[in-house]
Enzyme design. Structure first.
Site, PDB file in Angstrom:
ATOM      1  N   HIS A 117       0.831  -1.206   0.000  1.00 11.09           N
ATOM      2  CA  HIS A 117       0.000   0.000   0.000  1.00 11.09           C
ATOM      3  C   HIS A 117       0.866   1.256   0.000  1.00 11.09           C
ATOM      4  CE1 HIS A 117       0.569   1.027   4.328  1.00 11.09           C
ATOM      5  NE2 HIS A 117       0.598  -0.286   4.523  1.00 11.09           N
TER       6      HIS A 117
ATOM      7  N   CYS B 288       2.680  -5.194   6.964  1.00 18.20           N
ATOM      8  CA  CYS B 288       2.391  -4.892   5.563  1.00 18.20           C
ATOM      9  C   CYS B 288       3.540  -4.081   4.956  1.00 18.20           C
ATOM     10  CB  CYS B 288       1.073  -4.144   5.435  1.00 18.20           C
ATOM     11  SG  CYS B 288      -0.376  -5.193   5.705  1.00 18.20           S
TER      12      CYS B 288
END
Length: 555
Positions: free
Chosen positions: A451, A470
């Site tokens: 992301h 992440c």
């Protein structure tokens, strides 16, 4: 004794001997069968002090052949035994140990039986069966190690999910025996990517350096930089010359740090992920003083990691190297775009696995994982309740199956703890959203994805392990463009327009793209340059130890 009688006796002798030779294959076959059947289920075969490790595949191989020997012909070793020995003796080229594959015992029995089988000289059938079983086991275990690694990664790291390659090893061995092609069949099991071959070559180069005596440590002292004169500069020159960062500079003043040496230091720093300022400060000196033996072990560990990868990485793929804090967009093994990434902290390590990116979300909402809500956000809210509104967080409560937005001002935060926190947190799309403008999804058991991030300043850091697992990426628009190459309906203009609108939108990819989250602390670039990185999650030590333990069986 008459000549005629002598001829008759000689003929009878030849006839009897020939009959014995003809029967030898059948005897060997029966002995193989009896040895395997006597070993029980699962088999526990021994050849002297040598354990037979392929306890599942070896019996299957012989059952398919009706126990016909593969390595014994005419009462002596077949020529492919020599071929197998040659391959096993060169196992170190792959970062493996020949001693794990019965090499010494095979060599010993081979020498004892090689000349057998001639008239009047019969090999001991027990020795021949020993050789047969040892050769088969050696082929199967070595082949399995080439195919999917010496170590099962999950046994040393629960956060490592390898897509191990699988083949019918009994069938592979049958092909090798039928075609008398041990070497080429085993070679076909290796990772097909060029990066593996380049790292093998790097291993050979560093072993040459080690055999020549390696390199001496550069003594402690103040930092070295351009223009300085110091006796340690000569040590620095020698060190950089050995690894190819510095060309032969005969005639230069060895104790003076000149511009040529500065360029060589920059080369070294780039290869080791250090700030490329051309100065030999503490971090650079520490990297220079890592022993060549340690670098060799690092290369061996990463050759093993190559063997854990899928057979095909994908013609077009995304590769993240956690240890290098970098993401590459690749096409046919050529890197089109590289970008910096931010990976998991030491206690929230980014896992290793392969998957497919199937969709992306523009202007995403962030549903905050409970672990992050409790560990990171709750302490901030207890200090200042306005933290939620200032950062576009919504406080949600699930009441009788209905999700409702709760006014944080109505909550007695002094009574809320990590044990009784009854809410969920959701961050609205926008400039403050922790996922940035785009997230890239490949649904997986770890709930990890790529992301964007509003914290762009973190990408300038040399060491970038700040996330909760992440992966934050530096250039989300370029990744989006790369993923949408197979969809002509999406242009950069349309993408930018949708992002500017600010509405959350899911974009399914017409063709999923392979993504590989890897952990390489050593690799060789296309130009042959060997790169090393810090073992961020301390995974190398455990892997090296496991590589040099006794081999496991195939069960």
């Amino acid at each position: 004794m008459s000549i005629g009688r002598l001829i008759i006796i000689l003929c009878l002798f030849i006839l009897c001997t020939g009959s014995a030779l003809c029967d030898s294959s059948g005897e060997i076959r029966e002995r193989i069968r009896l040895r395997i059947e006597a070993a029980g289920i699962p088999p526990s075969l021994q050849v002297g002090e040598e354990s037979i490790y392929a306890s599942i595949v070896l019996p299957i191989f012989y059952e398919r052949r009706a126990y016909e020997p593969a390595w014994i012909k005419n009462n002596k070793p077949a020529p492919i035994v020599k071929d197998l020995l040659h391959v096993l003796q060169s196992a170190s080229k792959q970062g493996l140990r020949a001693s794990d594959y019965h090499v010494r015992r095979i060599e010993s029995v081979f020498k004892q039986t090689e000349s057998g089988g001639s008239i009047g000289s019969q090999n001991n059938p027990t020795q021949l069966v020993d050789l047969e079983l040892l050769c088969t086991d050696a082929f199967l275990i070595f082949g399995a190690h080439l195919l999917k690694g010496r170590v099962d990664p999950i046994t040393i790291d629960a956060e490592w999910h390898a897509n191990l390659r699988e083949v019918d090893m009994a069938g592979v061995l049958q092909t090798a025996v039928t075609n008398q092609a041990v070497d080429s069949v085993l070679q076909s099991l290796l990772p097909p990517q060029k990066g593996y071959d380049r790292l093998m070559q790097a291993l050979e180069r560093y072993r040459i350096i080690e055999k020549a005596g390696g390199w001496e440590n550069i003594p402690d002292g103040p930092g070295l930089s351009k223009g300085k004169s110091d006796n340690r500069v000569a040590d620095l020159r020698e060190r950089l010359y050995l690894t190819g960062d510095l060309a032969d500079t005969t005639g230069a003043d060895e104790t003076v740090f000149d511009s040529i040496l500065e360029t060589a230091v920059i080369s070294f720093q780039l290869r080791h992920g250090l700030t490329a300022d051309g100065k030999a400060g503490p971090a650079t000196i520490a990297a220079l003083n890592v022993p060549v033996r340690s670098r060799i072990q690092q290369i061996i560990a990463n050759l093993e990691r190559w063997r854990w990868l899928p057979q095909e990485l994908g013609k077009r793929n995304v590769i993240v190297n956690i240890a290098n804090f970098e993401l590459d967009l690749n096409y046919e093994e050529s890197t089109l775009v590289s970008m910096r990434v931010i990976v998991g902290k030491a206690y929230r390590r980014t896992p290793v696995f392969s998957d497919y990116i199937t969709y992306m979300v523009l202007n995403p909402t962030w549903n905050v994982p409970r672990s992050i809500a409790l560990a990171d956000i709750l302490p901030m809210v207890k200090k200042d309740v306005n933290y939620l509104a200032e950062n576009d967080f919504e406080l949600l409560s699930d009441l009788q199956g209905r999700v409702e937005v709760i006014d944080p001002m109505t909550v007695d935060w002094s009574a809320i703890t990590t044990e009784n926190f009854p809410y969920r947190l959701r961050q609205k799309p926008g400039s403050k959203n922790n996922l940035g403008r785009i997230k890239f999804m490949f649904p997986n058991q770890f709930n990890v994805y790529l992301h964007d991030t509003p914290a762009k300043g973190l990408f300038s850091r040399e060491r970038r392990n700040f996330s909760s697992g992440c992966i934050r990426i530096e250039k989300p628009a370029q990744l989006a463009e790369f993923l949408l190459l197979s969809d002509s309906s999406w242009t950069m203009k349309r993408l930018e327009s949708q992002l500017a609108a600010g509405n959350e939108q899911t974009v399914a990819l017409k063709k999923p793209v392979p993504v590989h989250i890897l952990y390489w602390t050593a690799w060789a670039a296309a130009d042959g340059t060997v790169h090393f990185r810090e073992d961020l999650y301390h995974r190398d030590t455990r892997l090296i130890r496991a590589i040099f333990e006794q081999p496991d069986g195939d069960d």
